[in-house]
Design an enzyme around this catalytic site. Structure first.
Site, mmCIF file in Angstrom:
data_model
loop_
_atom_site.group_PDB
_atom_site.id
_atom_site.type_symbol
_atom_site.label_atom_id
_atom_site.label_comp_id
_atom_site.label_asym_id
_atom_site.label_seq_id
_atom_site.Cartn_x
_atom_site.Cartn_y
_atom_site.Cartn_z
ATOM 1 N N GLU A 159 37.452 49.302 39.418
ATOM 2 C CA GLU A 159 37.785 49.183 40.829
ATOM 3 C C GLU A 159 39.090 49.927 41.115
ATOM 4 O O GLU A 159 40.091 49.684 40.440
ATOM 5 C CB GLU A 159 37.910 47.691 41.194
ATOM 6 C CG GLU A 159 36.582 46.952 41.014
ATOM 7 C CD GLU A 159 36.728 45.451 40.740
ATOM 8 O OE1 GLU A 159 35.766 44.860 40.209
ATOM 9 O OE2 GLU A 159 37.787 44.883 41.055
ATOM 10 N N GLU A 175 32.299 42.737 38.444
ATOM 11 C CA GLU A 175 32.566 42.766 37.001
ATOM 12 C C GLU A 175 31.284 42.614 36.185
ATOM 13 O O GLU A 175 31.116 43.261 35.161
ATOM 14 C CB GLU A 175 33.575 41.675 36.613
ATOM 15 C CG GLU A 175 35.034 42.005 36.956
ATOM 16 C CD GLU A 175 35.360 41.860 38.431
ATOM 17 O OE1 GLU A 175 34.580 41.197 39.145
ATOM 18 O OE2 GLU A 175 36.387 42.403 38.866
ATOM 19 N N GLN A 213 40.456 45.071 36.652
ATOM 20 C CA GLN A 213 41.700 45.346 37.353
ATOM 21 C C GLN A 213 42.841 44.461 36.841
ATOM 22 O O GLN A 213 43.966 44.922 36.697
ATOM 23 C CB GLN A 213 41.531 45.195 38.858
ATOM 24 C CG GLN A 213 42.733 45.737 39.639
ATOM 25 C CD GLN A 213 42.375 46.054 41.066
ATOM 26 O OE1 GLN A 213 42.441 45.171 41.920
ATOM 27 N NE2 GLN A 213 41.995 47.297 41.328
ATOM 28 N N PHE A 214 42.547 43.208 36.622
ATOM 29 C CA PHE A 214 43.396 42.319 35.843
ATOM 30 C C PHE A 214 42.467 41.691 34.814
ATOM 31 O O PHE A 214 41.335 41.336 35.148
ATOM 32 C CB PHE A 214 44.041 41.232 36.717
ATOM 33 C CG PHE A 214 45.203 41.748 37.523
ATOM 34 C CD1 PHE A 214 45.005 42.426 38.714
ATOM 35 C CD2 PHE A 214 46.508 41.565 37.068
ATOM 36 C CE1 PHE A 214 46.081 42.928 39.439
ATOM 37 C CE2 PHE A 214 47.590 42.049 37.789
ATOM 38 C CZ PHE A 214 47.375 42.737 38.970
ATOM 39 N N ASP A 227 42.199 38.993 33.728
ATOM 40 C CA ASP A 227 41.758 37.667 34.157
ATOM 41 C C ASP A 227 40.314 37.723 34.666
ATOM 42 O O ASP A 227 39.561 36.764 34.521
ATOM 43 C CB ASP A 227 42.661 37.127 35.273
ATOM 44 C CG ASP A 227 44.149 37.266 34.935
ATOM 45 O OD1 ASP A 227 44.584 38.383 34.578
ATOM 46 O OD2 ASP A 227 44.864 36.260 35.029
ATOM 47 N N PHE A 228 39.917 38.837 35.274
ATOM 48 C CA PHE A 228 38.585 38.928 35.873
ATOM 49 C C PHE A 228 37.498 39.181 34.852
ATOM 50 O O PHE A 228 36.313 39.223 35.185
ATOM 51 C CB PHE A 228 38.567 39.992 36.976
ATOM 52 C CG PHE A 228 39.687 39.832 37.969
ATOM 53 C CD1 PHE A 228 40.408 40.931 38.410
ATOM 54 C CD2 PHE A 228 40.056 38.574 38.432
ATOM 55 C CE1 PHE A 228 41.460 40.778 39.308
ATOM 56 C CE2 PHE A 228 41.105 38.406 39.320
ATOM 57 C CZ PHE A 228 41.812 39.518 39.763
ATOM 58 N N ILE A 229 37.895 39.335 33.598
ATOM 59 C CA ILE A 229 36.879 39.471 32.551
ATOM 60 C C ILE A 229 36.026 38.206 32.473
ATOM 61 O O ILE A 229 34.892 38.235 32.007
ATOM 62 C CB ILE A 229 37.521 39.819 31.191
ATOM 63 C CG1 ILE A 229 36.493 40.478 30.258
ATOM 64 C CG2 ILE A 229 38.152 38.597 30.542
ATOM 65 C CD1 ILE A 229 37.093 41.003 28.966
ATOM 66 N N HIS A 269 46.662 36.290 37.531
ATOM 67 C CA HIS A 269 47.104 37.652 37.241
ATOM 68 C C HIS A 269 47.995 37.674 36.016
ATOM 69 O O HIS A 269 48.784 38.585 35.842
ATOM 70 C CB HIS A 269 47.845 38.238 38.457
ATOM 71 C CG HIS A 269 46.956 38.456 39.641
ATOM 72 N ND1 HIS A 269 46.541 37.430 40.452
ATOM 73 C CD2 HIS A 269 46.373 39.575 40.134
ATOM 74 C CE1 HIS A 269 45.752 37.912 41.401
ATOM 75 N NE2 HIS A 269 45.627 39.201 41.231
#
Lengths: 385, 325
Positions: free
Chosen positions: B29, B60, B82-83, B85-87, B127
């Site tokens: 992204e 994702e 992008q961070f 965390d979003f995995i 984040h």
């Protein structure tokens, strides 16, 4: 230079298998007589092979569950028939017919179901969860919807490399509710991937009727939300299924991107063999069987086209012989070697090590566990050592 | 040779790999025209075009799955979260599909999933995460988390060239604060090999990512004030672990302190402790101790975040306890 397509499993079977039938070319609107008979062959093979699997299941030679596609043979075979060699499809559990069209062989299916060591997945995955990128089908995983983003990626590479290949991914009515479906089809759409998404609307996701999945009138209506074409067709009419899918495949091959084809059908057996379908309204299954069986309908149609009952009977006999031969071969195979479980998780290292409490051992419970069934243990009889 | 930042080192690796192998491509992204939220991919679109630097929707699940499909067909995708965390959004795709693809289907899935990870930056709960422990127990994935600029570059090359899926954690606190000189030429740092960040004889600190620097700070202080000789082992790769290096340092100093920014419960220190106990019990002169984050969703306010996360004085205190045992 782009790297060539990677190799999947089932090499030996692939080398022995007959090449997949050529589908009609883009300029042909109608199918030849030979092709129309082929459609019958694939549908009949699908049903007969599943009937053989039921027999084997009752003899406990099939390990785990059995998943039928009874009543859905036309949608699976018709749609897969619209693809060319080089195209790639991603089947789901009701797509035995599609896999057979693409070149999967009965012996591979039988070995998978019987958990044999030389099955296409070497016993690692069950039922028809297997693939071969050379023949053009990619094995599914159980979490539904996941194959849509994967096929978006596969078809993205066709676009990147300027290949005129097309991908086709199946989803059921239930899978259209998943996040993976949404993200995958949206990504494919916006990237204009040459992908056909076939929604097999068979009325139920396990026990959940389609009306509880979504408020849309037709699942193809979801196409509007992705900005792509969507079409609904009679999934129990093998020619209609073929033609609707062919339209979408041709669109994709022309560079027009992703589309949805919804094929209406009905799941006449349970989610799996153990499921007694108590949730289906009384009489509904019988009604579909009597009034809307895809093979019966096609036989009637072929009769009007001058195909004799004798000709079809000859095909049926050929199929039975094929299945008998395949069963004999599959039954000869051995179970997987236990230590094989540790190989091939990564390219490097090639194998994991047995844990310290297994060092020097080939297996631990093989003397206690009934080989013919799944995960059961027989307590030793009283008085035994 | 000029020094470059940890972030610039990652960017250099991406450029060099894109140049070396036309099958490598980026997807994520805001990575194209915008160059990425942290500018890691800045300049790639201009050089390699839209077909190889793809700006994706917020998906994702979609982009990790698409990367897998592309990898099966011989491409080498690098997916940005992008961070990191979003995995979590892609957890099913990564653990159910990608990790198992080779084993159950003999389908190679050479891809990298990378992204900015870690705290100390007042980013709040979504984040600042260190989600690595959620993936190290999944057979079929590799997990790397470099702490130096040179390792970031060398491990990114290794990750892209690996035949399996590598999760590449980049510590955002280190992005612009850590600099290093790059080795000349095409240098690949092997996955699965730890790095001795500091040699010592009295006590070993085993750690990774940002806490490597806190461990080094603590080691300096302990040498100055206590005359202790502290060894610091930077794991660099979390899956597979470098058992050889871990055993070597334990046998050398006999006292082990594990430090990580991840939470205590379920953090990799537990796994390391079990392995050390199984293989080196007789060599230990003290229990294996650990300094970790508290088991708390990471809060935003500086005074709260600084309390929750491990700090240098915590490491000094723990080391002194070990030394005195």
């Amino acid at each position: 230079m782009p790297r060539p397509a990677t190799q999947g499993g089932g090499r030996a079977a692939r080398d022995r298998a007959a090449p997949p039938p050529a589908a009609a070319t883009e300029s042909d609107v109608s199918l030849t007589r030979a092709q129309r008979l082929e459609l019958y062959y694939w549908m009949r093979l699908t049903r007969s092979l599943e009937e053989r699997l039921v027999n084997l299941y009752r003899q406990t030679k099939v390990v785990g569950g059995l998943f039928r596609s009874l009543g859905q043979e036309a949608d699976a075979v018709g749609s897969a028939y619209a693809l060319r060699r080089g195209d790639v499809l991603s089947p789901l559990i009701r797509n035995l017919g599609s896999m057979l069209v693409k070149g999967a062989t009965p012996v591979e299916i039988l070995k998978q179901y019987m958990a044999k060591g030389d099955s296409p997945t070497r016993g690692r995955e069950l039922n028809i969860h297997f693939g071969d990128t050379e023949r053009g089908f990619i094995g599914q995983i159980s979490p539904l919807g996941d194959m849509v983003p994967v096929m978006a990626g596969v078809t993205l590479t066709f676009k990147m490399r300027g290949e005129d290949r097309v991908g086709l991914v199946y989803v059921g009515d239930g899978a259209t509710s998943t996040g993976a479906f949404h993200e995958g089809i949206n990504f494919a759409a916006v990237q204009r991937c040459p992908l056909v998404v076939v929604i097999e609307n068979n009325g139920y996701a396990y026990s959940t009727p389609t009306a509880k999945q979504s408020l849309v009138k037709q699942l193809a209506d979801k196409a509007i939300g992705y900005g792509i074409p969507g079409e609904t067709a009679d999934g129990n009419d093998v020619v209609a299924s073929y033609e609707a899918t062919k339209r979408a495949v041709d669109r994709a091959r022309r560079g027009e991107g992703t589309s949805i084809v919804e094929l209406m059908t009905f799941r006449r057996k349970g989610h799996a063999e153990h499921d007694n379908q108590s949730y289906v309204p009384a009489g509904q299954i019988e009604k579909w069987a009597a009034e809307n069986d895809p093979i019966d309908r096609y036989v009637a149609r072929l009769a009007t086209e001058g195909v004799s009952a004798t000709e079809l009977a000859a095909i049926d006999a050929k199929i039975l012989h094929e299945i008998d031969e395949a069963t004999d071969v599959a039954e000869q195979s051995d179970v997987p070697e236990p230590l094989d479980a540790l190989t091939g998780i990564y390219a490097d290292p090639p194998a994991a090590q047995p844990l310290w409490f297994r060092e020097g051992k080939r297996a631990v419970i093989e003397t206690s566990e009934r080989r013919s069934s799944w995960g059961t243990f027989d307590a030793p009889a009283k008085g035994a050592d | 040779m000029a020094e470059i930042t940890y972030l610039e080192a990652i960017r250099e690796a991406l450029f060099e790999e894109m140049e070396r192998d036309p099958n490598v491509f980026m997807i994520g992204e805001d990575i194209g025209g915008f160059g990425g939220a942290f500018k890691v991919t800045d300049g790639l679109l201009a050089k390699y075009g839209e077909s190889r630097v793809i700006d994706s929707p917020i998906s994702e699940i979609g982009i990790v799955g698409a990367a897998a499909g592309a990898a099966h067909m011989g491409m080498r995708p690098v997916v940005e979260m992008q961070f990191i965390d979003f995995i979590a959004n892609a957890y099913d795709m990564l653990t159910n599909y990608v990790a198992t693809a080779r084993y159950r289907a003999f389908l190679p899935t050479p891809m990298v999933v990378r992204g900015p990870s870690g705290g100390y930056v007042r980013g709040g709960p979504f984040h600042s995460q260190n989600p690595e422990a959620g993936f190290i127990h999944t057979p079929g994935l590799k997990v790397v988390y470099p702490s130096t600029a040179a390792d970031a570059k060398g491990l990114m090359k290794a990750a892209i060239r690996d035949e399996d899926c590598v999760l590449f954690f980049e510590h955002k606190y280190l992005y612009r604060r850590i600099k290093g000189e790059m080795p000349a030429g095409d240098v690949v740092v092997p996955i699965g090999k730890a790095r001795l960040a500091r040699e010592g004889t009295d006590l070993s600190i085993i750690t990774y990512a940002a806490t490597v620097y806190k461990a080094l700070e603590a080691a300096e202080q302990l040498e100055r004030e206590d005359g202790l000789s502290v060894e610091v082992l930077d794991l660099r790769t979390l899956a597979p672990l470098d058992d050889e290096a871990i055993v070597a340092t334990v046998k050398k100093t006999n006292r082990v302190l594990l430090v990580h920014e991840d939470t205590r419960t379920g953090g990799i220190a537990g796994e390391l402790t079990a392995r050390i106990s199984e293989s080196c019990f007789e060599w230990l002169d003290a229990p294996v101790l650990r300094v970790t984050a508290h088991d708390v969703p990471l809060p935003y306010a500086p005074s709260l975040e600084d309390f929750v996360l491990p700090q240098t004085p915590d490491i000094v205190l723990a080391a002194r306890r070990l030394a005195a045992y």
